[in-house]
Design a protein around this motif. Sequence first.
Motif, PDB file in Angstrom:
ATOM      1  N   LEU A   1       0.822  -1.208   0.000  1.00  0.00           N
ATOM      2  CA  LEU A   1       0.000   0.000   0.000  1.00  0.00           C
ATOM      3  C   LEU A   1       0.860   1.264   0.000  1.00  0.00           C
ATOM      4  N   ILE A   2       1.966   1.235   0.732  1.00  0.00           N
ATOM      5  CA  ILE A   2       2.865   2.397   0.744  1.00  0.00           C
ATOM      6  C   ILE A   2       3.481   2.614  -0.639  1.00  0.00           C
ATOM      7  N   LYS A   3       3.854   1.534  -1.269  1.00  0.00           N
ATOM      8  CA  LYS A   3       4.447   1.623  -2.610  1.00  0.00           C
ATOM      9  C   LYS A   3       3.425   2.099  -3.633  1.00  0.00           C
ATOM     10  N   GLY A   4       2.182   1.619  -3.498  1.00  0.00           N
ATOM     11  CA  GLY A   4       1.133   2.008  -4.435  1.00  0.00           C
ATOM     12  C   GLY A   4       1.403   1.499  -5.839  1.00  0.00           C
ATOM     13  N   SER A   5       1.125   2.304  -6.821  1.00  0.00           N
ATOM     14  CA  SER A   5       1.390   1.928  -8.213  1.00  0.00           C
ATOM     15  C   SER A   5       1.851   3.155  -8.987  1.00  0.00           C
ATOM     16  N   PRO A   6       2.641   2.955 -10.026  1.00  0.00           N
ATOM     17  CA  PRO A   6       3.132   4.095 -10.817  1.00  0.00           C
ATOM     18  C   PRO A   6       1.978   4.881 -11.419  1.00  0.00           C
ATOM     19  N   VAL A   7       2.153   6.183 -11.517  1.00  0.00           N
ATOM     20  CA  VAL A   7       1.137   7.028 -12.140  1.00  0.00           C
ATOM     21  C   VAL A   7       1.112   6.760 -13.638  1.00  0.00           C
ATOM     22  N   LYS A   8      -0.084   6.469 -14.140  1.00  0.00           N
ATOM     23  CA  LYS A   8      -0.244   6.212 -15.569  1.00  0.00           C
ATOM     24  C   LYS A   8      -0.848   7.461 -16.206  1.00  0.00           C
ATOM     25  N   LYS A   9      -0.064   8.130 -17.038  1.00  0.00           N
ATOM     26  CA  LYS A   9      -0.473   9.430 -17.578  1.00  0.00           C
ATOM     27  C   LYS A   9      -1.744   9.344 -18.408  1.00  0.00           C
ATOM     28  N   ASP A  10      -1.931   8.223 -19.078  1.00  0.00           N
ATOM     29  CA  ASP A  10      -3.095   8.107 -19.953  1.00  0.00           C
ATOM     30  C   ASP A  10      -4.281   7.435 -19.269  1.00  0.00           C
ATOM     31  N   ALA A  11      -4.202   7.217 -17.952  1.00  0.00           N
ATOM     32  CA  ALA A  11      -5.282   6.532 -17.235  1.00  0.00           C
ATOM     33  C   ALA A  11      -6.569   7.350 -17.287  1.00  0.00           C
ATOM     34  N   THR A  12      -7.673   6.666 -17.484  1.00  0.00           N
ATOM     35  CA  THR A  12      -8.979   7.330 -17.539  1.00  0.00           C
ATOM     36  C   THR A  12      -9.801   7.079 -16.281  1.00  0.00           C
ATOM     37  N   LYS A  13      -9.322   6.152 -15.429  1.00  0.00           N
ATOM     38  CA  LYS A  13     -10.057   5.819 -14.211  1.00  0.00           C
ATOM     39  C   LYS A  13      -9.083   5.773 -13.034  1.00  0.00           C
TER      40      LYS A  13
END
Length: 524
Positions: A288-300
């Motif tokens: 949870l601390i790590k989370g996930s990389p930000v996806k620039k093209d994410a729509t949700k």
Amino acid sequence: MRFLTRTPTPLTTFATRTAIQIQRSPVNRFNLRWYTSAKVEYHGPSPRVAIIGSGPAGFYTAQKLMREVQGTKVDMYEQLPVPFGLVRFGVAPDHPEVKNCQDTFQDVASSPDYTFIGNVHLGTDFPLRLLSNHYDAIVFAYGASKDRKIGLEGEDNPHIYSARAFVGWYNGLPEYRDLNPDLQAGETAIVVGQGNVALDVARTLLSKTELLSKTDITDHALQALSQSKIKHVHVVGRRGPLQAAFTIKEVRELLHLEDINFTPIPRDLFPPDLTALPRPKRRIMELLIKGSPVKKDATKSWSLDFLLAPKQLEWSILEGGEKSTLSGVTFSRTKLADPDSPRSPVATMDETHTIPTTTLFRSIGYKAEAIPGMEELGASFDESKGTISHDGTGRIGPITSNSSSSSSETSPPSPRLYCSGWVKRGPTGVIASTMSDAFQTAEAIVEDWKSAAASPTPSATTSPKRLGWEGVLQDAKTLNLTPRPVYWDNWRQIDDVEKKTGHIKGKPREKFTHVQDMLEASGK
């Protein structure tokens, strides 16, 4: 035992295969001593047992019973024409591996000592007391059929759904076939609750329909999800990350969804020293601390919102002061007494926080209900807990009121009552814990039966054989009842049609969602 020693599946092969299934399934890791022991030492009289419910609790209880006492005959009663309970109607469509336990259930059902009796609604259109004269033991294993409510004013209004109803809707449970959730009211949804079911709901709302179309999700759900406007899902809990009930597998799946962003969780919500935590909890916290990389093209996107307790529903107001559609949920902020304890008590604070939304799902647990006629037989149902009162192992006691009992010494003694699964211990745990619990109940039945067989006084083991379903049908006839039972061969016809229809659509199966369609496919 015949069904375990028949060709071409000898006991050793069955035990080995089942052990491999359990080991491979992430929800079925369990002590394998029972599976690897092929010796059956008891060869005395065998009981006839009624099991009410055909989900994991029912099947695992039957499996253990038939393994331990050779010749045990099991009649399994099911309200619907189809078996498997929450394995069919509660497991997420994109988790097909969890349904592998159905292979074990098929082995149980293939025994000549097993009878499936579907489409019989005990306690409603078929009196429960009819079973009391024809079995040595009756096991309640029917699970939890209702959901718990939050307790907010207006909770039954449109755009507010229970997670159980939503899951049942996309899994084809006839009860919720016509739920028709409005997923086009707005772009934000809130799920109250942070268990695995809550994450299942969030993942289903956010997943690409192209991926879901390859699962056994129902067509009507797939169509509605393809038109959904929901772009962000808040998964809200009243405690912190350490106290959340979800498992690492469920979180990881959501974090790895394509084109979906995850809102980072503030670091101060986590314990400062993760190394002091047990390994399973530490791994979840690290993830949870790590989370996930930000996806620039994410729509949700989605978020885990902690330390919030639902307080009030907000509504858009029409001209004249009339409440219209849901516009938000106001939460009270909460505080943990001991943030570093997984079981920390929580207190509600005066500060509030409102999250705008047009769609709300409550996912705060399931609840079992009593079957009409249970108390007449001697089973006490605890409404506050949603469970049947028992001795801790599943024993309820002997039937206290036998509909045809007499003072005659030739009358067989009253059967004993037992419970298994969620109706015994509450709606918690996964299939592996249900299996363990069912085995415990089965062991209690076996112990009682063997003890009665060894007793010098007359007992059920020395009485005339019970007639089981055949006797129940005879009694039903005298009451002018005309049940329309679905047997295992009938279910196999339903199963075959569903799989053939699904194959045409590129899916494992296309489930029937109306009971009448199931009955027609079954040949009934």
